[in-house]
Design a protein around this motif. Structure first.
Motif, PDB file in Angstrom:
ATOM      1  N   GLU A 187      85.581  79.266 107.008  1.00 14.29           N
ATOM      2  CA  GLU A 187      84.404  79.636 106.220  1.00 14.29           C
ATOM      3  C   GLU A 187      83.135  79.043 106.830  1.00 14.29           C
ATOM      4  OE1 GLU A 187      83.040  79.664 101.523  1.00 14.29           O
ATOM      5  OE2 GLU A 187      84.315  78.052 102.272  1.00 14.29           O
ATOM      6  N   ALA A 188      83.220  77.789 107.285  1.00 16.43           N
ATOM      7  CA  ALA A 188      82.061  77.151 107.908  1.00 16.43           C
ATOM      8  C   ALA A 188      81.662  77.874 109.191  1.00 16.43           C
ATOM      9  CB  ALA A 188      82.368  75.688 108.205  1.00 16.43           C
ATOM     10  N   LEU A 189      82.642  78.332 109.954  1.00 20.59           N
ATOM     11  CA  LEU A 189      82.345  79.060 111.193  1.00 20.59           C
ATOM     12  C   LEU A 189      81.794  80.457 110.901  1.00 20.59           C
ATOM     13  CD1 LEU A 189      85.516  78.131 113.284  1.00 20.59           C
ATOM     14  CD2 LEU A 189      83.168  77.411 113.767  1.00 20.59           C
ATOM     15  N   ALA A 190      82.444  81.182 109.968  1.00 16.36           N
ATOM     16  CA  ALA A 190      82.064  82.563 109.695  1.00 16.36           C
ATOM     17  C   ALA A 190      80.750  82.671 108.938  1.00 16.36           C
ATOM     18  CB  ALA A 190      83.170  83.261 108.908  1.00 16.36           C
ATOM     19  N   ALA A 191      80.321  81.599 108.276  1.00 19.19           N
ATOM     20  CA  ALA A 191      79.062  81.635 107.523  1.00 19.19           C
ATOM     21  C   ALA A 191      77.880  81.932 108.437  1.00 19.19           C
ATOM     22  CB  ALA A 191      78.853  80.311 106.793  1.00 19.19           C
ATOM     23  N   ARG A 192      77.977  81.464 109.688  1.00 20.66           N
ATOM     24  CA  ARG A 192      76.869  81.687 110.647  1.00 20.66           C
ATOM     25  C   ARG A 192      77.458  82.100 111.985  1.00 20.66           C
ATOM     26  NH1 ARG A 192      72.649  76.943 110.704  1.00 20.66           N
ATOM     27  NH2 ARG A 192      71.440  78.605 111.662  1.00 20.66           N
ATOM     28  N   PRO A 193      77.761  83.390 112.126  1.00 19.27           N
ATOM     29  CA  PRO A 193      78.367  83.877 113.366  1.00 19.27           C
ATOM     30  C   PRO A 193      77.502  83.563 114.583  1.00 19.27           C
ATOM     31  CG  PRO A 193      78.470  85.547 111.664  1.00 19.27           C
ATOM     32  CD  PRO A 193      77.597  84.457 111.131  1.00 19.27           C
ATOM     33  N   GLY A 194      78.165  83.147 115.655  1.00 19.80           N
ATOM     34  CA  GLY A 194      77.470  82.868 116.904  1.00 19.80           C
ATOM     35  C   GLY A 194      76.901  81.473 117.007  1.00 19.80           C
ATOM     36  N   VAL A 195      76.820  80.762 115.865  1.00 15.55           N
ATOM     37  CA  VAL A 195      76.275  79.400 115.870  1.00 15.55           C
ATOM     38  C   VAL A 195      77.408  78.422 116.184  1.00 15.55           C
ATOM     39  CG1 VAL A 195      75.212  77.585 114.472  1.00 15.55           C
ATOM     40  CG2 VAL A 195      74.457  79.963 114.232  1.00 15.55           C
ATOM     41  N   ILE A 196      77.170  77.555 117.153  1.00 15.68           N
ATOM     42  CA  ILE A 196      78.189  76.577 117.544  1.00 15.68           C
ATOM     43  C   ILE A 196      78.261  75.472 116.498  1.00 15.68           C
ATOM     44  CG2 ILE A 196      78.899  74.898 119.285  1.00 15.68           C
ATOM     45  CD1 ILE A 196      77.317  76.570 121.327  1.00 15.68           C
ATOM     46  N   LYS A 197      79.474  75.219 116.004  1.00 17.29           N
ATOM     47  CA  LYS A 197      79.712  74.123 115.066  1.00 17.29           C
ATOM     48  C   LYS A 197      80.481  73.026 115.798  1.00 17.29           C
ATOM     49  CE  LYS A 197      78.380  75.930 110.976  1.00 17.29           C
ATOM     50  NZ  LYS A 197      77.589  75.262 109.942  1.00 17.29           N
ATOM     51  N   SER A 198      79.940  71.832 115.772  1.00 16.38           N
ATOM     52  CA  SER A 198      80.635  70.718 116.407  1.00 16.38           C
ATOM     53  C   SER A 198      81.869  70.343 115.592  1.00 16.38           C
ATOM     54  CB  SER A 198      79.716  69.511 116.514  1.00 16.38           C
ATOM     55  OG  SER A 198      79.456  68.965 115.229  1.00 16.38           O
ATOM     56  N   ARG A 199      82.765  69.587 116.182  1.00 18.37           N
ATOM     57  CA  ARG A 199      83.931  69.126 115.446  1.00 18.37           C
ATOM     58  C   ARG A 199      83.515  68.287 114.248  1.00 18.37           C
ATOM     59  NH1 ARG A 199      85.373  69.432 120.728  1.00 18.37           N
ATOM     60  NH2 ARG A 199      87.420  70.330 121.234  1.00 18.37           N
ATOM     61  N   ASN A 200      82.474  67.485 114.405  1.00 14.94           N
ATOM     62  CA  ASN A 200      82.002  66.672 113.276  1.00 14.94           C
ATOM     63  C   ASN A 200      81.526  67.550 112.125  1.00 14.94           C
ATOM     64  OD1 ASN A 200      82.538  64.183 114.403  1.00 14.94           O
ATOM     65  ND2 ASN A 200      80.500  63.952 115.302  1.00 14.94           N
ATOM     66  N   GLN A 201      80.823  68.633 112.446  1.00 15.90           N
ATOM     67  CA  GLN A 201      80.352  69.534 111.400  1.00 15.90           C
ATOM     68  C   GLN A 201      81.511  70.218 110.688  1.00 15.90           C
ATOM     69  OE1 GLN A 201      77.717  71.786 114.029  1.00 15.90           O
ATOM     70  NE2 GLN A 201      75.947  71.144 112.791  1.00 15.90           N
ATOM     71  N   LEU A 202      82.531  70.590 111.445  1.00 12.45           N
ATOM     72  CA  LEU A 202      83.703  71.225 110.833  1.00 12.45           C
ATOM     73  C   LEU A 202      84.492  70.231 109.998  1.00 12.45           C
ATOM     74  CD1 LEU A 202      84.862  73.522 113.773  1.00 12.45           C
ATOM     75  CD2 LEU A 202      83.593  74.165 111.719  1.00 12.45           C
ATOM     76  N   MET A 203      84.564  68.982 110.447  1.00  8.22           N
ATOM     77  CA  MET A 203      85.231  67.959 109.656  1.00  8.22           C
ATOM     78  C   MET A 203      84.483  67.721 108.355  1.00  8.22           C
ATOM     79  SD  MET A 203      86.828  65.131 112.298  1.00  8.22           S
ATOM     80  CE  MET A 203      85.433  64.971 113.412  1.00  8.22           C
ATOM     81  N   ASP A 204      83.141  67.741 108.409  1.00  8.94           N
ATOM     82  CA  ASP A 204      82.354  67.560 107.190  1.00  8.94           C
ATOM     83  C   ASP A 204      82.605  68.702 106.204  1.00  8.94           C
ATOM     84  OD1 ASP A 204      81.258  65.225 108.102  1.00  8.94           O
ATOM     85  OD2 ASP A 204      79.390  66.133 108.807  1.00  8.94           O
ATOM     86  N   ALA A 205      82.788  69.921 106.736  1.00 10.67           N
ATOM     87  CA  ALA A 205      83.037  71.073 105.873  1.00 10.67           C
ATOM     88  C   ALA A 205      84.402  71.001 105.214  1.00 10.67           C
ATOM     89  CB  ALA A 205      82.918  72.367 106.680  1.00 10.67           C
ATOM     90  N   ALA A 206      85.397  70.533 105.978  1.00  9.64           N
ATOM     91  CA  ALA A 206      86.770  70.522 105.468  1.00  9.64           C
ATOM     92  C   ALA A 206      87.132  69.227 104.752  1.00  9.64           C
ATOM     93  CB  ALA A 206      87.748  70.769 106.614  1.00  9.64           C
ATOM     94  N   TYR A 207      86.417  68.156 105.079  1.00 11.60           N
ATOM     95  CA  TYR A 207      86.696  66.837 104.482  1.00 11.60           C
ATOM     96  C   TYR A 207      85.383  66.255 103.967  1.00 11.60           C
ATOM     97  CZ  TYR A 207      91.084  67.211 107.085  1.00 11.60           C
ATOM     98  OH  TYR A 207      92.281  67.627 107.587  1.00 11.60           O
TER      99      TYR A 207
END
Length: 252
Positions: A187-207
């Motif tokens: 969901e964090a990735l698909a919310a903004r297609p083409g925008v690079i999400k760092s691992r830290n940003q994805l961890m913040d979204a999931a945790y």
């Protein structure tokens, strides 16, 4: 052998969330159960995987905590069999610094892992975080949901459809079963297609509760998600890896 803590009024469906604990160490079962009950949870205790498997499938709890190393049926086999029929949220208890256990558990579909010896406070925090992600969103009848990057409105990106309120994912109108953690990362990735999400940003979204996880946890979730999508579409390539930067979603 199983041990169950029922609600005080004897209701078959207690008000508190049910947590199943599966561990052959009676001291851990007792200690964790007491701590969880003090926080308002109802606990179901199992000292081996074989006994737990039938109970978990026939009457699923809200979440389960599995030890890995157990007699008769270890936690890996137990999770594999549960995952074949259920998306029950599962936290693994692993041996300290055993990366192989952590990787294997995540590959099989565990939502999280905690290394022994562990803090009861940390375990409870992770249980609460996963249960919150699993909760459906209640809305006033007739009220339209407002889309947002972390929002609860349905999300369509090209061939991808996501419904956070029902935890549904479809690709080319074919269902894809994701764990709660996988869903939030996607969901964090698909919310903004083409925008690079760092691992830290994805961890913040999931945790979102300041729970520590390391980079390989996110990588494992991404790897497993790709495999799941390739079951319904062997050409799936919508999740891009940007080495040294992170991941992005392409909806083209």
């Amino acid at each position: 052998m199983s041990m169950t803590s029922e609600s005080p009024n004897g209701d078959s469906k207690p008000q508190g969330k049910e947590i199943a604990l599966v561990d052959d160490d009676r001291n851990i079962l007792t200690t964790v159960s007491i701590a969880l009950q003090a926080e308002g949870f109802v606990t179901r205790l199992y000292s081996d995987g074989e006994t737990a498997l039938k109970a978990l499938l026939q009457n699923p709890p809200d979440l389960a905590v599995f030890d890995i190393k157990m007699p008769k049926m270890d936690g890996m086999e137990l999770l594999s069999r549960v995952r074949a029929q259920s998306d029950l949220p599962v936290i693994f208890l692993t041996s300290k610094d055993d990366e192989a256990d952590e990787e294997a558990g995540l590959e099989l579909g565990a939502d999280d892992y905690i290394a022994k010896p562990f803090s009861l406070r940390l375990l409870i925090a992770r249980i609460r975080a996963i249960l919150r992600r699993k909760e459906p969103v209640e809305r006033v009848p007739g009220e339209e949901a407002l889309p947002s990057e972390t929002g609860h409105a349905s999300l369509t990106r090209g061939r991808l459809f996501m419904d956070p309120a029902r935890h549904h994912v479809r690709w080319d109108d074919k269902p894809v079963s994701l764990t709660v953690t996988e869903f939030l990362i996607l969901e964090a990735l698909a919310a903004r297609p083409g925008v690079i999400k760092s691992r830290n940003q994805l961890m913040d979204a999931a945790y979102p509760d300041d729970v520590f996880v390391d980079d390989r946890t996110v990588d494992s979730h991404i790897k497993r998600m790709r495999r799941k999508f390739r079951v319904v579409d062997d050409t799936f390539s919508a999740i891009d890896t940007l080495y040294g930067a992170g991941y992005s979603f392409t909806d083209g």
